[in-house]
Design an enzyme around this catalytic site. Sequence first.
Site, PDB file in Angstrom:
ATOM      1  N   LYS A   1     -47.391 -30.168  31.533  1.00 55.25           N
ATOM      2  CA  LYS A   1     -48.115 -30.156  30.275  1.00 55.25           C
ATOM      3  C   LYS A   1     -49.271 -29.158  30.363  1.00 55.25           C
ATOM      4  CE  LYS A   1     -47.252 -35.027  29.174  1.00 55.25           C
ATOM      5  NZ  LYS A   1     -46.495 -34.835  27.920  1.00 55.25           N
TER       6      LYS A   1
ATOM      7  N   ARG B   1     -36.989 -40.624  27.532  1.00 58.76           N
ATOM      8  CA  ARG B   1     -35.635 -40.969  27.088  1.00 58.76           C
ATOM      9  C   ARG B   1     -34.688 -41.179  28.262  1.00 58.76           C
ATOM     10  NH1 ARG B   1     -35.386 -35.621  23.589  1.00 58.76           N
ATOM     11  NH2 ARG B   1     -37.590 -36.201  23.569  1.00 58.76           N
TER      12      ARG B   1
END
Length: 516
Positions: A290, A364
């Site tokens: 990130k 996910r």
Amino acid sequence: MTALTLSTSSAATVRADAVVVGVAKGAKGVVVAPGAEAVDKAFGGKLAAVLETLGASGAEGEVTKLPAADGLKAPVVLAVGLGEAPGKDDGYDNEALRRAAGSAARALTGSKKAGFALPVEDAEAAAAVSEGALLGAYSFTAYRSNGNGNGQNAKGAKKNDAKSAPLAEVALLGTKPRDKEFKAAAERSQALAAEINRARDLINMPPNDLDPKAFAAEAQAAAKEFGLKVEVLDEKALKKGGYGGLLGVGQGAEAPPRLVRIAHTHAKATKTLALVGKGITYDSGGISLKPAGHNETMKCDMSGAAAVFAAVVAAARLGLEVNVTGWLALAENMPSGSATRPGDVLTMYSGKTVEVLNTDAEGRLVLADALTRASEETPDAIVDVATLTGAMVLALGSRTFGIMANDDAFRTSVHEIAEEVGEQSWPMPMPSELRKGMDSPVADIANMGERMGGGLVAGLFLKEFVGEGITWAHLDIAGPAFHEGAPWGYTPKGGTGSAVRTLVRLAERTAAGDLG
């Protein structure tokens, strides 16, 4: 935690540090809400005029303190805004009451007792005020030292602690302590607030203290206390079982992943609800790191697992006649020489292969394994909860979570339940044409698809791992799970406990045979 009592005392006779009354915005100025009649009388019927002189308008969340008039036992009156006054035949909205009570509780930090004289026409309104006050009084102080850093002595430190301590007791005035509905509402509010605050504590805990193993230990401790069944799969069990998603996400971290199954069962239950929570205890993004400014709050990426954990414990505390099984998919997503790389292919617990195109789309992957495992028990419905995509925040803002489902009626039911309990949500579509974007040339599916509609793409990915014929919904709480701004209503800065109320009410509806 803040104590809650039901009291028949009036706002004039209650002995407390302060008495809380409600005011609203009327067509001609400030309107004093029901419950404050005795206070208004003590002010000679001019409480609204006094408040207007002080600048009050009755706007939602507005707090005005003033010295009590003669005839009141409490020394302070705190008027809190309820927003627009309802029509002549209408009552105040429960969420408005909940938020007002939260604002009042925050404003009374350092007080020992407050009498809440807000409108409580029925048990539902009493529950809303109770919840708001108990949630508004929340404070996370586990990591603060006793002193102020300036060499203050112990006596002075204790005084400072007292001033910053949450409101110690909420006395709900004008209620019926012996009435079954009011008693049940109070007991439910206390249990629910305790579990929401449990979720908040976990979310706020720094990641150096809450890794997957420590989170699993929290679940084991709660299971022992409340009579829940718990099973923890460590890294060896995960490898043996073929949980490629959890292992792939967690393999770059020193702290290995865990899958926790925690379950409330009831002898009279005829339905089973499975809850699956994303529990990334820290998300650096992995190799797809990130950028600066996006990772400082990533301890909150386990908010879904915290909500699921809290909801299961709440179901047990409330003795709900439904089986509620929580699955906590716990991992830390870190970059290292052993971390999963973009381009790697993982073999999931279901047997499907996934090409990892972005290691920051890790939630996910852990949810996929947990969804497949939960499906093996063929529950009547599965709901997963996750801080899954920034795309959902872009779509719905920071206070609303998105709902997707493989059944339109169930999606509608979950949305209506969320609105009923005061959690902002919105039903989202699952456009089939977006599935093609996740086609992979080397695996069964990729973990990324089209950039536009990224939150919907994530939902479509998860759908692939839900068992055939099982009703399923996905809650993307990326927006409301962690609040970075100033506190408002009963919402604190930091972890919020988003979705806990929705999950608990869903469990209650399921127990009543009203599963949409």
